[in-house]
Write a protein that holds these residues in place. Sequence first.
Motif, short mmCIF file in Angstrom:
data_model
loop_
_atom_site.label_atom_id
_atom_site.label_comp_id
_atom_site.label_asym_id
_atom_site.label_seq_id
_atom_site.Cartn_x
_atom_site.Cartn_y
_atom_site.Cartn_z
N LYS A 50 31.66 33.13 40.57
CA LYS A 50 32.09 33.99 39.46
C LYS A 50 32.12 35.47 39.84
O LYS A 50 32.45 36.31 39.01
CB LYS A 50 31.16 33.81 38.27
CG LYS A 50 31.20 32.43 37.67
CD LYS A 50 30.18 32.29 36.58
CE LYS A 50 30.14 30.87 36.05
NZ LYS A 50 29.07 30.68 35.09
N THR A 52 33.27 38.66 42.37
CA THR A 52 34.24 39.10 43.37
C THR A 52 33.80 40.35 44.13
O THR A 52 34.59 40.97 44.80
CB THR A 52 35.61 39.38 42.71
OG1 THR A 52 35.44 40.42 41.74
CG2 THR A 52 36.17 38.13 42.06
N ASN A 73 43.59 28.02 48.87
CA ASN A 73 44.38 28.81 47.92
C ASN A 73 44.01 28.37 46.51
O ASN A 73 44.04 27.20 46.19
CB ASN A 73 45.88 28.60 48.15
CG ASN A 73 46.34 29.24 49.44
OD1 ASN A 73 45.81 30.25 49.86
ND2 ASN A 73 47.34 28.64 50.07
N VAL A 74 43.67 29.35 45.68
CA VAL A 74 43.33 29.07 44.30
C VAL A 74 44.29 29.86 43.42
O VAL A 74 44.44 31.07 43.60
CB VAL A 74 41.86 29.47 43.99
CG1 VAL A 74 41.55 29.25 42.52
CG2 VAL A 74 40.90 28.72 44.87
N LYS A 75 44.92 29.19 42.49
CA LYS A 75 45.85 29.88 41.57
C LYS A 75 45.05 30.79 40.65
O LYS A 75 43.94 30.45 40.23
CB LYS A 75 46.64 28.86 40.77
CG LYS A 75 47.60 28.06 41.60
CD LYS A 75 48.38 27.10 40.72
CE LYS A 75 49.31 26.26 41.58
NZ LYS A 75 50.06 25.31 40.76
N LYS A 76 45.63 31.93 40.33
CA LYS A 76 44.99 32.85 39.38
C LYS A 76 44.80 32.15 38.05
O LYS A 76 45.59 31.32 37.64
CB LYS A 76 45.84 34.09 39.20
CG LYS A 76 45.84 35.00 40.40
CD LYS A 76 46.61 36.26 40.11
CE LYS A 76 46.55 37.18 41.32
NZ LYS A 76 47.27 38.42 41.05
N ARG A 77 43.70 32.50 37.39
CA ARG A 77 43.36 31.98 36.06
C ARG A 77 43.16 30.47 36.03
O ARG A 77 43.44 29.79 35.07
CB ARG A 77 44.39 32.40 35.02
CG ARG A 77 44.60 33.88 34.95
CD ARG A 77 45.45 34.24 33.76
NE ARG A 77 45.91 35.60 33.81
CZ ARG A 77 45.19 36.67 33.53
NH1 ARG A 77 43.93 36.54 33.20
NH2 ARG A 77 45.70 37.87 33.59
N SER A 78 42.68 29.93 37.17
CA SER A 78 42.43 28.48 37.17
C SER A 78 40.95 28.19 37.11
O SER A 78 40.13 29.00 37.21
CB SER A 78 43.04 27.81 38.36
OG SER A 78 42.70 28.41 39.56
#
Length: 78
Positions: A50, A52, A73-78
Amino acid sequence: MWKPHKLEKQLEFMVQDKIGFSFTAYEILKGTENKVIQVPQKLNYSQFMKNTIIGTLTVMINTDIVGEVRLVNVKKRS
């Protein structure tokens, strides 16, 4: 740019205390002013996911302790 002996000090800390993952504070250089970004002394996994604030440039990982680390790779707001 790293401070003199940053790597040696961080590595010595990790070896001495058998640490698998560490990170340090860092500075953002803006013109004539530097802003020091302080980081928490410790994070658990949930806090890490949580937060950054960790500068990846400051991270050191001992793969003998942690194992192989892969970034995904993680999509934003996921």
